[in-house]
Design a protein around this motif. Structure first.
Motif, PDB file in Angstrom:
ATOM      1  N   THR A 193      27.630  17.234  24.420  1.00 56.94           N
ATOM      2  CA  THR A 193      27.669  18.487  23.656  1.00 56.94           C
ATOM      3  C   THR A 193      29.099  18.924  23.361  1.00 56.94           C
ATOM      4  O   THR A 193      29.319  19.699  22.437  1.00 56.94           O
ATOM      5  CB  THR A 193      26.934  19.609  24.408  1.00 56.94           C
ATOM      6  N   GLN A 194      30.048  18.427  24.136  1.00 56.35           N
ATOM      7  CA  GLN A 194      31.446  18.786  23.916  1.00 56.35           C
ATOM      8  C   GLN A 194      32.180  17.782  23.028  1.00 56.35           C
ATOM      9  O   GLN A 194      33.026  18.160  22.228  1.00 56.35           O
ATOM     10  CB  GLN A 194      32.175  18.870  25.265  1.00 56.35           C
ATOM     11  N   VAL A 195      31.859  16.507  23.176  1.00 57.60           N
ATOM     12  CA  VAL A 195      32.639  15.452  22.522  1.00 57.60           C
ATOM     13  C   VAL A 195      32.035  15.012  21.182  1.00 57.60           C
ATOM     14  O   VAL A 195      32.770  14.858  20.200  1.00 57.60           O
ATOM     15  CB  VAL A 195      32.774  14.239  23.472  1.00 57.60           C
ATOM     16  N   LEU A 196      30.748  14.794  21.114  1.00 57.24           N
ATOM     17  CA  LEU A 196      30.141  14.221  19.903  1.00 57.24           C
ATOM     18  C   LEU A 196      30.346  15.071  18.651  1.00 57.24           C
ATOM     19  O   LEU A 196      30.682  14.516  17.592  1.00 57.24           O
ATOM     20  CB  LEU A 196      28.657  13.935  20.139  1.00 57.24           C
ATOM     21  N   PRO A 197      30.173  16.411  18.704  1.00 58.64           N
ATOM     22  CA  PRO A 197      30.418  17.187  17.479  1.00 58.64           C
ATOM     23  C   PRO A 197      31.858  17.051  16.968  1.00 58.64           C
ATOM     24  O   PRO A 197      32.095  17.032  15.760  1.00 58.64           O
ATOM     25  CB  PRO A 197      30.130  18.632  17.893  1.00 58.64           C
ATOM     26  N   VAL A 198      32.811  16.920  17.869  1.00 56.87           N
ATOM     27  CA  VAL A 198      34.210  16.775  17.466  1.00 56.87           C
ATOM     28  C   VAL A 198      34.432  15.405  16.829  1.00 56.87           C
ATOM     29  O   VAL A 198      35.115  15.287  15.808  1.00 56.87           O
ATOM     30  CB  VAL A 198      35.162  16.984  18.660  1.00 56.87           C
ATOM     31  N   LEU A 199      33.852  14.362  17.421  1.00 59.71           N
ATOM     32  CA  LEU A 199      34.001  13.023  16.838  1.00 59.71           C
ATOM     33  C   LEU A 199      33.456  12.981  15.421  1.00 59.71           C
ATOM     34  O   LEU A 199      34.048  12.366  14.533  1.00 59.71           O
ATOM     35  CB  LEU A 199      33.302  11.980  17.710  1.00 59.71           C
ATOM     36  N   VAL A 200      32.349  13.650  15.190  1.00 60.95           N
ATOM     37  CA  VAL A 200      31.753  13.668  13.852  1.00 60.95           C
ATOM     38  C   VAL A 200      32.597  14.505  12.895  1.00 60.95           C
ATOM     39  O   VAL A 200      32.671  14.206  11.704  1.00 60.95           O
ATOM     40  CB  VAL A 200      30.306  14.209  13.934  1.00 60.95           C
ATOM     41  N   ALA A 201      33.273  15.539  13.402  1.00 62.59           N
ATOM     42  CA  ALA A 201      34.071  16.433  12.565  1.00 62.59           C
ATOM     43  C   ALA A 201      35.443  15.868  12.210  1.00 62.59           C
ATOM     44  O   ALA A 201      36.142  16.437  11.372  1.00 62.59           O
ATOM     45  CB  ALA A 201      34.245  17.776  13.268  1.00 62.59           C
ATOM     46  N   LEU A 202      35.837  14.777  12.828  1.00 66.30           N
ATOM     47  CA  LEU A 202      37.150  14.196  12.524  1.00 66.30           C
ATOM     48  C   LEU A 202      37.199  13.720  11.078  1.00 66.30           C
ATOM     49  O   LEU A 202      36.175  13.322  10.508  1.00 66.30           O
ATOM     50  CB  LEU A 202      37.443  13.027  13.471  1.00 66.30           C
ATOM     51  N   PRO A 203      38.380  13.758  10.466  1.00 64.85           N
ATOM     52  CA  PRO A 203      38.477  13.347   9.059  1.00 64.85           C
ATOM     53  C   PRO A 203      38.180  11.854   8.884  1.00 64.85           C
ATOM     54  O   PRO A 203      38.353  11.061   9.807  1.00 64.85           O
ATOM     55  CB  PRO A 203      39.937  13.659   8.693  1.00 64.85           C
ATOM     56  N   ASP A 204      37.743  11.520   7.678  1.00 62.90           N
ATOM     57  CA  ASP A 204      37.464  10.116   7.369  1.00 62.90           C
ATOM     58  C   ASP A 204      38.767   9.335   7.275  1.00 62.90           C
ATOM     59  O   ASP A 204      39.729   9.773   6.637  1.00 62.90           O
ATOM     60  CB  ASP A 204      36.711   9.990   6.042  1.00 62.90           C
ATOM     61  N   VAL A 205      38.778   8.202   7.946  1.00 63.79           N
ATOM     62  CA  VAL A 205      39.925   7.296   7.875  1.00 63.79           C
ATOM     63  C   VAL A 205      39.403   5.885   7.643  1.00 63.79           C
ATOM     64  O   VAL A 205      38.291   5.554   8.038  1.00 63.79           O
ATOM     65  CB  VAL A 205      40.789   7.324   9.173  1.00 63.79           C
ATOM     66  N   GLU A 206      40.216   5.086   6.978  1.00 69.01           N
ATOM     67  CA  GLU A 206      39.868   3.686   6.777  1.00 69.01           C
ATOM     68  C   GLU A 206      40.142   2.926   8.072  1.00 69.01           C
ATOM     69  O   GLU A 206      41.209   3.074   8.670  1.00 69.01           O
ATOM     70  CB  GLU A 206      40.687   3.078   5.651  1.00 69.01           C
ATOM     71  N   VAL A 207      39.166   2.125   8.494  1.00 71.42           N
ATOM     72  CA  VAL A 207      39.313   1.347   9.720  1.00 71.42           C
ATOM     73  C   VAL A 207      39.107  -0.118   9.375  1.00 71.42           C
ATOM     74  O   VAL A 207      38.025  -0.511   8.928  1.00 71.42           O
ATOM     75  CB  VAL A 207      38.292   1.795  10.796  1.00 71.42           C
ATOM     76  N   GLU A 208      40.143  -0.899   9.545  1.00 75.05           N
ATOM     77  CA  GLU A 208      40.055  -2.329   9.298  1.00 75.05           C
ATOM     78  C   GLU A 208      39.242  -2.997  10.398  1.00 75.05           C
ATOM     79  O   GLU A 208      39.240  -2.534  11.540  1.00 75.05           O
ATOM     80  CB  GLU A 208      41.460  -2.943   9.262  1.00 75.05           C
TER      81      GLU A 208
END
Length: 132
Positions: free
Chosen positions: A55-70
Motif C-alpha cells: 500500500t505504500q510502495v506500489l502506488p508510487v511505482l505506478v506514479a513514476l514518470p514513463d522512461v524508456e528501458v532498454e
C-alpha cells in the motif's frame, strides 16, 4: 511507469526482505540468512508484511514518470522524480513534521524497491518451448 507484474512482484518481495532484515537482530548480526528466515515464515506472515508495504510502495511505482528501458537494463529515476511521486501521493495528512518523515521513509522504501526490479527482458528474445 509501466512495470510488468513480475517486476512489481520482485520489487515488493525485495523490499519486504530488506525491511525484515532490518527488523531482525539475528539477520543484522549475520546469524541468520534472510532467505531462510523468509522461507520459514508462514503465508499469513508474508502476506501481512507484503500487504503493508504494497500500500505504500506500489502506488508510487505506478506514479513514476514513463522512461524508456532498454532490454537488459533496469529503469532508473532521479531522487527528485521519486520524491515528487511520493509527495504527490502522501497528501497533507498529519502535521508538517509527520508528513516530512512519511515522505522520507516512503522515498527510501521506493528506492529499495527499484533496486530489486529485475532487468527488463526483450519480449522478442523470449524462448517458447516447441511442445506448446
Amino acid at each position: 511507469m509501466r512495470f510488468t507484474e513480475h517486476e512489481l512482484t520482485a520489487a515488493l518481495t525485495g523490499t519486504a526482505k530488506a525491511v525484515l532484515a532490518a527488523q531482525r537482530k539475528d539477520v543484522r548480526k549475520g546469524k541468520a540468512d534472510i532467505d531462510t528466515v523468509w522461507d520459514t515464515m508462514d503465508r499469513y506472515q508474508r502476506f501481512t508484511l507484503l500487504d503493508g508495504l504494497g500500500t505504500q510502495v506500489l502506488p508510487v511505482l505506478v506514479a513514476l514518470p514513463d522512461v524508456e528501458v532498454e532490454a537488459g537494463t533496469r529503469p532508473t529515476f532521479t531522487d527528485a522524480q521519486v520524491t515528487e511521486a511520493v509527495e504527490g501521493l502522501v497528501g497533507d495528512a498529519g502535521g508538517r513534521v509527520r508528513r516530512k518523515v512519511v515522505v522520507k521513509t516512503r522515498t527510501e522504501l521506493v528506492k529499495i524497491a527499484l533496486s530489486h526490479v529485475p532487468p527488463r527482458q526483450d519480449p522478442d528474445a523470449l524462448i517458447v518451448p516447441d511442445h506448446l
